[in-house]
Motif scaffolding. Structure first.
Motif, mmCIF file in Angstrom:
data_model
loop_
_atom_site.group_PDB
_atom_site.id
_atom_site.type_symbol
_atom_site.label_atom_id
_atom_site.label_comp_id
_atom_site.label_asym_id
_atom_site.label_seq_id
_atom_site.Cartn_x
_atom_site.Cartn_y
_atom_site.Cartn_z
ATOM 1 N N ARG A 178 0.833 -1.198 0.000
ATOM 2 C CA ARG A 178 0.000 0.000 0.000
ATOM 3 C C ARG A 178 0.870 1.252 0.000
ATOM 4 O O ARG A 178 2.037 1.213 0.343
ATOM 5 C CB ARG A 178 -0.913 0.029 1.222
ATOM 6 C CG ARG A 178 -0.154 0.167 2.522
ATOM 7 C CD ARG A 178 -1.107 0.364 3.671
ATOM 8 N NE ARG A 178 -1.812 -0.856 4.005
ATOM 9 C CZ ARG A 178 -2.679 -0.935 4.993
ATOM 10 N NH1 ARG A 178 -2.957 0.120 5.717
ATOM 11 N NH2 ARG A 178 -3.278 -2.067 5.263
ATOM 12 N N ASP A 226 -7.948 -6.258 -11.574
ATOM 13 C CA ASP A 226 -7.971 -5.610 -10.269
ATOM 14 C C ASP A 226 -6.610 -5.037 -9.901
ATOM 15 O O ASP A 226 -6.514 -4.058 -9.167
ATOM 16 C CB ASP A 226 -8.406 -6.614 -9.188
ATOM 17 C CG ASP A 226 -9.908 -6.848 -9.198
ATOM 18 O OD1 ASP A 226 -10.645 -5.927 -9.589
ATOM 19 O OD2 ASP A 226 -10.340 -7.953 -8.829
ATOM 20 N N ARG A 227 -5.549 -5.623 -10.425
ATOM 21 C CA ARG A 227 -4.204 -5.185 -10.037
ATOM 22 C C ARG A 227 -3.668 -4.059 -10.915
ATOM 23 O O ARG A 227 -3.061 -3.109 -10.419
ATOM 24 C CB ARG A 227 -3.243 -6.379 -10.088
ATOM 25 C CG ARG A 227 -1.834 -6.026 -9.648
ATOM 26 C CD ARG A 227 -0.985 -7.252 -9.468
ATOM 27 N NE ARG A 227 0.364 -6.907 -9.037
ATOM 28 C CZ ARG A 227 1.325 -7.785 -8.797
ATOM 29 N NH1 ARG A 227 1.075 -9.077 -8.938
ATOM 30 N NH2 ARG A 227 2.525 -7.395 -8.421
ATOM 31 N N TRP A 239 -10.814 3.170 -9.772
ATOM 32 C CA TRP A 239 -9.610 2.344 -9.638
ATOM 33 C C TRP A 239 -8.385 3.232 -9.420
ATOM 34 O O TRP A 239 -7.512 2.918 -8.614
ATOM 35 C CB TRP A 239 -9.428 1.489 -10.894
ATOM 36 C CG TRP A 239 -8.274 0.539 -10.781
ATOM 37 C CD1 TRP A 239 -8.289 -0.731 -10.291
ATOM 38 C CD2 TRP A 239 -6.909 0.807 -11.143
ATOM 39 N NE1 TRP A 239 -7.033 -1.265 -10.316
ATOM 40 C CE2 TRP A 239 -6.162 -0.352 -10.843
ATOM 41 C CE3 TRP A 239 -6.244 1.902 -11.687
ATOM 42 C CZ2 TRP A 239 -4.785 -0.440 -11.067
ATOM 43 C CZ3 TRP A 239 -4.881 1.822 -11.917
ATOM 44 C CH2 TRP A 239 -4.164 0.658 -11.610
ATOM 45 N N HIS A 272 -5.623 3.399 -6.095
ATOM 46 C CA HIS A 272 -4.250 2.929 -6.320
ATOM 47 C C HIS A 272 -3.239 4.071 -6.352
ATOM 48 O O HIS A 272 -2.197 3.982 -7.011
ATOM 49 C CB HIS A 272 -4.190 2.120 -7.613
ATOM 50 C CG HIS A 272 -4.839 0.768 -7.496
ATOM 51 N ND1 HIS A 272 -6.203 0.600 -7.548
ATOM 52 C CD2 HIS A 272 -4.321 -0.463 -7.287
ATOM 53 C CE1 HIS A 272 -6.487 -0.681 -7.390
ATOM 54 N NE2 HIS A 272 -5.373 -1.345 -7.231
ATOM 55 N N ILE A 283 -2.908 -4.924 -3.881
ATOM 56 C CA ILE A 283 -3.721 -5.622 -2.891
ATOM 57 C C ILE A 283 -3.474 -7.112 -3.053
ATOM 58 O O ILE A 283 -3.709 -7.666 -4.133
ATOM 59 C CB ILE A 283 -5.208 -5.296 -3.060
ATOM 60 C CG1 ILE A 283 -5.413 -3.788 -2.843
ATOM 61 C CG2 ILE A 283 -6.055 -6.080 -2.078
ATOM 62 C CD1 ILE A 283 -6.773 -3.301 -3.193
ATOM 63 N N GLU A 315 -12.054 -3.345 -5.033
ATOM 64 C CA GLU A 315 -10.744 -3.948 -5.213
ATOM 65 C C GLU A 315 -10.811 -5.396 -5.678
ATOM 66 O O GLU A 315 -9.830 -5.931 -6.214
ATOM 67 C CB GLU A 315 -9.941 -3.882 -3.908
ATOM 68 C CG GLU A 315 -9.658 -2.467 -3.438
ATOM 69 C CD GLU A 315 -10.734 -1.921 -2.514
ATOM 70 O OE1 GLU A 315 -10.447 -0.975 -1.780
ATOM 71 O OE2 GLU A 315 -11.869 -2.447 -2.550
ATOM 72 N N PRO A 342 -15.368 -0.170 -0.041
ATOM 73 C CA PRO A 342 -14.019 -0.547 -0.483
ATOM 74 C C PRO A 342 -13.112 -0.889 0.690
ATOM 75 O O PRO A 342 -13.237 -0.321 1.772
ATOM 76 C CB PRO A 342 -13.527 0.709 -1.224
ATOM 77 C CG PRO A 342 -14.775 1.408 -1.667
ATOM 78 C CD PRO A 342 -15.773 1.140 -0.572
ATOM 79 N N THR A 393 -10.132 -0.166 1.075
ATOM 80 C CA THR A 393 -9.303 0.979 1.406
ATOM 81 C C THR A 393 -10.045 1.979 2.290
ATOM 82 O O THR A 393 -9.438 2.678 3.086
ATOM 83 C CB THR A 393 -8.836 1.675 0.127
ATOM 84 O OG1 THR A 393 -9.958 1.835 -0.746
ATOM 85 C CG2 THR A 393 -7.782 0.856 -0.581
#
Length: 611
Positions: free
Chosen positions: A6, A93-94, A219, A223, A264, A405, A478, A480
Motif C-alpha cells: 500500500r 484488479d491489479r 480504480w 491505487h 492488494i 478492489e 471498499p 481501502t
C-alpha cells in the motif's frame, strides 16, 4: 500488511458522487458502445461454430475435423473462457480496467484471425482456446469498468441490456450461417473462414472506439493516482456541461476517505470474498449456476430437438434460432428499467422463478407432443424473455455486491464456476437425454434446468442485496475505506505503541549509520544477509520480533551462555546470520547486557563488558 502492499496516503474524494450525479451523455454512449458490444462477439463466436459444424466436417472444408472434434472445440472454447476470466480478472484488479480491456480484445482479435487460417485440428483447438480466453477476460474487465463509469440510477438497465446483447450476436450468427452454408455463394473451404474473419473486423471497430474510453477513476484514486482520477472526471464534467449547456450541481453526500494502496494481495481478495461476504458468495454461485443449467438444458439441444422431434430441415434451424435469440434480447431490453425502479431482489427472484415455472409448463406440453415447430419456439421465447433478464442480472449482481478492489476477480470467479458447470456437466446430461428420441427424456432435461433455476430465485429472495440506485461504495465498502476508518479509530494506546515502534526503528537506523555495519540486517559488503531483497519495513518487523524473543528468554533464564540461549530459542531455524544480528541489536537497544565475551544477562544485572 507490508509496506509494499500500500501507499501511505489517505485522501478524501468525491469522485464516486460526481460520477453518479452525471446526466446521460455522449460519454456514456461511448462507454456502452466501446465496452458493451463485446457480448455481441461472444454470441457470434458461440453460435457460429455450431451452425458451421456441417461445413467444417464436410470433405473439401480445408481442415480435417470430425463431429467429435467440433464438440471438443466447443469444450476447449469454454475452458479457455473460464481460465481467461480467472487469469485476466485478477490482472484487471491489479493493473487497471483499461489496460486489460484493451489487452483482452487484442487477444480475441489475434485468436479469431488465427482460427480463420486454421489448417489442422490442433491449430483450430489452440485458436479456439485463446479466443475463449480473450472473451472470458473481457467479461471481468468490461463489467467492472461499466459499473464504475455508469451512473447508479441507470446501472441496472444498462448492465442488463449490455449483457443481453449476447443474443444479438447469437441471432446474427444464426442468420449468417444461412448464407455461409450456401455453397453457391461461398466455397466449402472459404465460407467458414469468412465467418471468423467477420468477427475480427467487428473486434477492430470496437477497439477503435474503446481507445477513447478512460481508465476507471475509482480504480485510479484507490491505487494512489488521485491526480489522474481528478483529471479524468474534470474532463468528463466539462464534456457533459458543453453538451447540455448547463452547469452541473455539486454531488450529494459526504466525501469518502480512502487509504490508498498500490497493490492488494490475492490472499486478501480471497478472504474478502469468502470470509467477509460468505452469503454474497453463495448468492453469486446460485445465480450463475442456475442460469447456466437452464440455458444449457434448452439451447444446447434446441437444434437437435427441432430436427429430430419436429421435422425442421437442418438448413432452416438458423431461422428458428434467430427468433429464439431475439426473444432473449427483448427481455433485458424491456425489463431492465424495472431492475432500477422496482428493485433488484423482486425482479431477479421474479425472473428466475417465472422462467422456471414456464419451463416446467413447456416440459409437460412437449412430453405430450403438444407443440408444432413455431409453437415450441414461441413458448420458449416467452420463457426466455424472463430467463434472459434473470441471467443478465447474475453478472450485474456479482459486479455490485463486492468491494471495488475485488470486483473483476469476483465476476471472473462466478462466471468461471457457472460456465464450467453449465458448459461441461450440462451438455453431457442434456445431449444424452435429447438423443434418446423420447420426448419425455427431453422434458426431463427441461425439468432439471427449471429446478436449478428456481433454486437461484429462492436464494435471491433470502440473500439478495438492495443495490438499485445505490452508490457502489455504499453497497460494498471498499477495503481501502475500511483501512482509513480503522486508522481514524486508532486508540491512544495503539497510537502510543505505534510511536514507540517508530522511535525504535529510527534509533536503530541512527546507530547503524554511526557505528559498525557488519551486524546490520540487509544487504552489506561483509556477509550474506537473510533479509536481502525484503522491504525495509518487513526487515524491521522481523528484527523486532527476534530481539523481543531474546530479551524475554534472557529475562526468564537470567545470566546465560549465548550458545545455550541460541539452542533454547531454536535460533538455528531463523536463517543464516539472523541470531547474531538480533543478539547484537538486543545489546545495543539495552534489552540485555553482555557479561564477558559469550554470556549475557537481563538489562540492569551485572557489569557490561562491552561488545
Amino acid at each position: 500488511m507490508s509496506a509494499g502492499d500500500r501507499t501511505t496516503g489517505t485522501i478524501e474524494t468525491r469522485i464516486p458522487g460526481r460520477l453518479d450525479r452525471l446526466p446521460w451523455s455522449r460519454f456514456h454512449w461511448r462507454v456502452v458502445i466501446g465496452l458493451g458490444t463485446v457480448w455481441i462477439l461472444d454470441g457470434l463466436e458461440v453460435t457460429i461454430i455450431g451452425f458451421l459444424a456441417p461445413t467444417l466436417v464436410a470433405k473439401g472444408s480445408g481442415i480435417d475435423l470430425t463431429n467429435a472434434d467440433i464438440a471438443l472445440a466447443a469444450s476447449i472454447y469454454i475452458a479457455g473462457a473460464c481460465l481467461g476470466a480467472l487469469f485476466f480478472g485478477q490482472l484487471t484488479d491489479r493493473f487497471g480496467r483499461k489496460k486489460l480491456f484493451l489487452l483482452t480484445l487484442l487477444v480475441y482479435l489475434g485468436a479469431t484471425v488465427a482460427t480463420a487460417f486454421a489448417f489442422a485440428p490442433w491449430f483450430f483447438f489452440v485458436a479456439r482456446f485463446l479466443t475463449g480466453a480473450g472473451i472470458g477476460g473481457e467479461y471481468a474487465a468490461i463489467n467492472s469498468a461499466i459499473d464504475e463509469l455508469i451512473p447508479a440510477r441507470a446501472r441496472g438497465r444498462v448492465d442488463l441490456i449490455i449483457n443481453g446483447s449476447y443474443w444479438l450476436g447469437a441471432a446474427g450468427g444464426a442468420l449468417l450461417s444461412l448464407i455461409l452454408l450456401d455453397q453457391s455463394i461461398f466455397a466449402a473451404d472459404v465460407g467458414w473462414r469468412v465467418a471468423f474473419g467477420m468477427g475480427a473486423v467487428l473486434g477492430l471497430a470496437i477497439l477503435f472506439v474503446r481507445r477513447h474510453v478512460p481508465e476507471s477513476p475509482r480504480w485510479l484514486f484507490i491505487h494512489g493516482r488521485e491526480e489522474d482520477a481528478e483529471r479524468i472526471v474534470d474532463g468528463i464534467e466539462r464534456e457533459v456541461e458543453e453538451e447540455t449547456g448547463e452547469d452541473l450541481e455539486d454531488p450529494e453526500g459526504d466525501p469518502i476517505e480512502v487509504r490508498q494502496r498500490k497493490r492488494i494481495p490475492f490472499r486478501e481478495i480471497a478472504r474478502t470474498a469468502f470470509r467477509v461476504y460468505p452469503k454474497r458468495s453463495v448468492l453469486g454461485l446460485s445465480l450463475f449456476i442456475g442460469q447456466a443449467f437452464l440455458y444449457n438444458a434448452v439451447t444446447f439441444t434446441l437444434g437437435l430437438t427441432l430436427t429430430t422431434y419436429l421435422g425442421v430441415a437442418s438448413n432452416k434451424v438458423g431461422i428458428f434460432y434467430a427468433v429464439f435469440a431475439l426473444g432473449n434480447f427483448l427481455g433485458p431490453l424491456l425489463l431492465g428499467r424495472l431492475f432500477d425502479t422496482v428493485g433488484r431482489r423482486p425482479m431477479i427472484a421474479g425472473c428466475y422463478l417465472t422462467s422456471a415455472v414456464l419451463l416446467v409448463v413447456v416440459a409437460v406440453l412437449f412430453s405430450n407432443e403438444a407443440f408444432s415447430d413455431w409453437g415450441l419456439i414461441a413458448a420458449l421465447g416467452v420463457t426466455f424473455f424472463f430467463a434472459s433478464a434473470g441471467a443478465s442480472s447474475a453478472y450485474l449482481t456479482v459486479s455490485e455486491i463486492f468491494p471495488m478492489e475485488v470486483r473483476a476477480l469476483a465476476i471472473a470467479f462466478y462466471y468461471a464456476i457457472g460456465t464450467a458447470i453449465g458448459g461441461i456437466i450440462g451438455p453431457q446430461v442434456f445431449e444424452r437425454l435429447a438423443s434418446t428420441n423420447d420426448p419425455g427424456q427431453v422434458a426431463i432435461g427441461y425439468m432439471i434446468g427449471a429446478v436449478v433455476m428456481a433454486i437461484g430465485g429462492i436464494v435471491e429472495i433470502f440473500l439478495g442485496v438492495k443495490a438499485e440506485q445505490q452508490q457502489l461504495e455504499d453497497i460494498a465498502k471498499p477495503l481501502t475505506v475500511e483501512d482509513a476508518e480503522g486508522a481514524e479509530e486508532e486508540s491512544e494506546e495503539q497510537r502510543s505503541e505505534r510511536e514507540r515502534i517508530e522511535e525504535r526503528h529510527r534509533s536503530r537506523e541512527q546507530r547503524h549509520r554511526q557505528g559498525r555495519r557488519r551486524y546490520r540486517p540487509g544487504p552489506g559488503s561483509v556477509s550474506y544477509s537473510p533479509f536481502a531483497g525484503f522491504p525495509t519495513q518487513q526487515r524491521q518487523e522481523w528484527l523486532d520480533v527476534e530481539v523481543d524473543r531474546i530479551a524475554r528468554e534472557v529475562g526468564k533464564e537470567g545470566e546465560i551462555d549465548t550458545r545455550t540461549l541460541a539452542a533454547s530459542l531454536g535460533a538455528s531455524r531463523w536463517g543464516p546470520g539472523r541470531y547474531r544480528a538480533a543478539l547484537r541489536e538486543a545489546v545495543e537497544e539495552g534489552a540485555i547486557v553482555r557479561i564477558g565475551r559469550n554470556r549475557v544477562a537481563p538489562a540492569g544485572r551485572g557489569d557490561t563488558a562491552g561488545s
